[in-house]
Design an enzyme around this catalytic site. Structure first.
Site, PDB file in Angstrom:
ATOM      1  N   TYR A  73       1.712  47.010  35.973  1.00  0.00           N
ATOM      2  CA  TYR A  73       0.622  47.105  35.028  1.00  0.00           C
ATOM      3  C   TYR A  73       1.298  47.262  33.638  1.00  0.00           C
ATOM      4  O   TYR A  73       1.073  46.382  32.730  1.00  0.00           O
ATOM      5  CB  TYR A  73      -0.387  47.963  35.234  1.00  0.00           C
ATOM      6  CG  TYR A  73      -1.781  47.979  34.417  1.00  0.00           C
ATOM      7  CD1 TYR A  73      -2.578  46.979  34.867  1.00  0.00           C
ATOM      8  CD2 TYR A  73      -2.122  48.655  33.338  1.00  0.00           C
ATOM      9  CE1 TYR A  73      -3.839  46.713  34.094  1.00  0.00           C
ATOM     10  CE2 TYR A  73      -3.007  48.353  32.575  1.00  0.00           C
ATOM     11  CZ  TYR A  73      -3.986  47.323  33.041  1.00  0.00           C
ATOM     12  OH  TYR A  73      -5.260  47.396  32.290  1.00  0.00           O
ATOM     13  N   SER A 122      -3.650  46.411  26.762  1.00  0.00           N
ATOM     14  CA  SER A 122      -4.187  47.811  27.224  1.00  0.00           C
ATOM     15  C   SER A 122      -3.326  48.914  26.193  1.00  0.00           C
ATOM     16  O   SER A 122      -2.172  48.354  25.622  1.00  0.00           O
ATOM     17  CB  SER A 122      -3.951  48.040  28.649  1.00  0.00           C
ATOM     18  OG  SER A 122      -3.692  49.241  28.898  1.00  0.00           O
TER      19      SER A 122
HETATM   20  P1  NAD Z   1     -13.000  43.580  36.045  1.00  0.00           P
HETATM   21  O1  NAD Z   1     -12.181  43.967  37.266  1.00  0.00           O
HETATM   22  O2  NAD Z   1     -14.507  44.003  35.806  1.00  0.00           O
HETATM   23  O3  NAD Z   1     -12.770  42.256  35.817  1.00  0.00           O
HETATM   24  C1  NAD Z   1     -11.453  41.242  36.011  1.00  0.00           C
HETATM   25  C2  NAD Z   1     -11.771  39.933  35.999  1.00  0.00           C
HETATM   26  O4  NAD Z   1     -10.416  39.230  36.329  1.00  0.00           O
HETATM   27  C3  NAD Z   1     -13.071  39.391  37.085  1.00  0.00           C
HETATM   28  O5  NAD Z   1     -13.604  38.469  36.389  1.00  0.00           O
HETATM   29  C4  NAD Z   1     -12.005  38.811  38.062  1.00  0.00           C
HETATM   30  O6  NAD Z   1     -12.770  37.645  38.649  1.00  0.00           O
HETATM   31  C5  NAD Z   1     -10.937  38.161  37.397  1.00  0.00           C
HETATM   32  N1  NAD Z   1      -9.755  37.866  38.099  1.00  0.00           N
HETATM   33  C6  NAD Z   1      -9.076  38.875  38.682  1.00  0.00           C
HETATM   34  N2  NAD Z   1      -8.073  38.094  39.399  1.00  0.00           N
HETATM   35  C7  NAD Z   1      -8.123  36.927  39.202  1.00  0.00           C
HETATM   36  C8  NAD Z   1      -7.223  35.664  39.525  1.00  0.00           C
HETATM   37  N3  NAD Z   1      -6.377  35.859  40.562  1.00  0.00           N
HETATM   38  N4  NAD Z   1      -7.824  34.746  39.336  1.00  0.00           N
HETATM   39  C9  NAD Z   1      -8.777  34.473  38.381  1.00  0.00           C
HETATM   40  N5  NAD Z   1      -9.531  35.518  37.858  1.00  0.00           N
HETATM   41  C10 NAD Z   1      -9.277  36.689  38.350  1.00  0.00           C
HETATM   42  O7  NAD Z   1     -11.936  44.282  35.107  1.00  0.00           O
HETATM   43  P2  NAD Z   1     -11.797  44.739  33.464  1.00  0.00           P
HETATM   44  O8  NAD Z   1     -11.972  46.221  33.430  1.00  0.00           O
HETATM   45  O9  NAD Z   1     -13.320  44.015  32.510  1.00  0.00           O
HETATM   46  O10 NAD Z   1     -10.481  44.200  32.885  1.00  0.00           O
HETATM   47  C11 NAD Z   1     -10.277  42.951  31.977  1.00  0.00           C
HETATM   48  C12 NAD Z   1      -9.203  43.101  31.197  1.00  0.00           C
HETATM   49  O11 NAD Z   1      -8.932  44.223  30.395  1.00  0.00           O
HETATM   50  C13 NAD Z   1      -7.808  43.250  32.244  1.00  0.00           C
HETATM   51  O12 NAD Z   1      -6.721  42.389  31.748  1.00  0.00           O
HETATM   52  C14 NAD Z   1      -7.583  44.817  32.177  1.00  0.00           C
HETATM   53  O13 NAD Z   1      -6.205  45.043  32.620  1.00  0.00           O
HETATM   54  C15 NAD Z   1      -7.864  44.980  30.817  1.00  0.00           C
HETATM   55  N6  NAD Z   1      -8.186  46.495  30.611  1.00  0.00           N
HETATM   56  C16 NAD Z   1      -9.228  47.147  31.087  1.00  0.00           C
HETATM   57  C17 NAD Z   1      -9.259  48.520  30.695  1.00  0.00           C
HETATM   58  C18 NAD Z   1     -10.226  49.391  31.531  1.00  0.00           C
HETATM   59  O14 NAD Z   1     -10.403  50.781  31.350  1.00  0.00           O
HETATM   60  N7  NAD Z   1     -11.230  48.876  32.198  1.00  0.00           N
HETATM   61  C19 NAD Z   1      -8.485  49.316  29.983  1.00  0.00           C
HETATM   62  C20 NAD Z   1      -7.444  48.538  29.088  1.00  0.00           C
HETATM   63  C21 NAD Z   1      -7.291  47.321  29.430  1.00  0.00           C
END
Ligand code: NAD
Length: 260
Positions: free
Chosen positions: A155, A142
């Site tokens: 985070y 991130s």
């Molecule tokens: P999301 O909430 O849409 O998806 C998260 C996924 O992680 C889901 O498939 C969920 O089932 C899985 N997950 C969560 N806890 C779990 C556990 N204990 N065991 C197994 N699986 C688990 O989130 P996203 O936005 O797609 O995030 C994906 C990655 O991108 C994350 O690491 C997040 O930190 C990073 N990220 C997101 C953003 C944003 O703005 N959305 C920005 C930067 C980084």
């Protein structure tokens, strides 16, 4: 070249992981789909991918907070799919609160899922990748792996840790045909950030869309959220032979957030 490879994408039942799964599957890459979903929903998801793209797809619902489950996830993937050539450590969770009031269980969960799980998955995947002399490890970090923001102590600590882990693994794997990189996105339109948007909407008595715009523009000069598919396309490039010299990098994809 990527046709017939196997990619394991943690957290691919939603958001960035799911979008990335579609991008890779469209190129003929076989998939281990993973995330918090019931076994029957997961099986259906895998079957839908197989039918749509003509690839092999498997679902595993391992809880990443549990080390033994991660070990079984990798073993199961290698046993059933033959290898894990591409490992995308993507699953993540968020909780926002001042450090002073941050609940211990939230701290522990964020460090376990956003950081330690990536370490364990890499450790268990490496012998298979090394035996093939080829691998791609992509850690979805991130901008918060590069800079801080208030109320995101766990985070930011986890994502900075993930960037450090990426650098060390790149050094350790440099002569093995395995690249290791971190992607550092700004705002991506996924369910992960809905709580933050809803909380702004409530506090300021504005609509969800107005709050979304406020959230994005507070720190990110490019005034729009990224689509998760954009991250998927970038990951696909990092998997390609053209990207074989890109390793040990923390690559921002952040609408100039960290350019300031
Ligand atoms: P999301 O909430 O849409 O998806 C998260 C996924 O992680 C889901 O498939 C969920 O089932 C899985 N997950 C969560 N806890 C779990 C556990 N204990 N065991 C197994 N699986 C688990 O989130 P996203 O936005 O797609 O995030 C994906 C990655 O991108 C994350 O690491 C997040 O930190 C990073 N990220 C997101 C953003 C944003 O703005 N959305 C920005 C930067 C980084």
């Amino acid at each position: 070249m990527l046709n017939e490879k196997v990619a394991l994408i943690t957290g691919s039942t939603s958001g960035i992981g799911l979008a990335t799964a579609h991008v890779l599957a469209a190129k003929g890459i076989n998939l281990v789909l993973h995330g918090l979903m019931s076994p029957s929903e997961g099986e259906k998801l895998a079957n839908d991918f197989s039918a749509k793209y003509g690839i092999k797809a498997l679902f595993d619902g391992a809880n990443l907070a549990d080390v033994e489950s991660i070990k079984r996830l990798i073993q199961n993937a290698v046993d059933k799919m033959g290898s894990v050539d591409i490992l995308i450590n993507n699953a993540g969770i968020q909780h926002t609160e001042s450090a002073e009031n941050f609940p211990l269980e939230k701290w522990n969960a964020i460090i376990a899922i956003n950081l330690s799980a990536a370490f364990h998955a890499i450790q268990y995947s490496l012998p298979n990748m090394k035996s093939k002399g080829w691998g791609r490890i992509i850690n979805v970090a991130s901008v918060h792996g590069l800079v801080g923001s208030v109320n995101k102590s766990a985070y930011c600590a986890a994502k900075h840790g993930l960037v450090g882990l990426t650098k060390v693994l790149a050094l350790e794997c440099a002569e093995q045909g395995i690249t290791v990189n971190a992607i550092c996105p700004g705002w991506v339109d996924t369910p992960l950030i809905n709580d933050q948007i809803s909380s702004i909407a409530k506090q300021q008595d504005i609509t969800f869309d107005e709050a979304k715009y406020k959230l994005v523009t507070a720190k990110q000069p490019l005034p729009e959220m990224m689509a998760p598919e954009q991250i998927g396309e970038f990951i696909l490039f990092l998997c390609s032979d053209s990207a074989r010299s890109i390793t040990g990098s923390a690559l921002p994809m952040d609408g100039a957030w960290t350019a300031q």
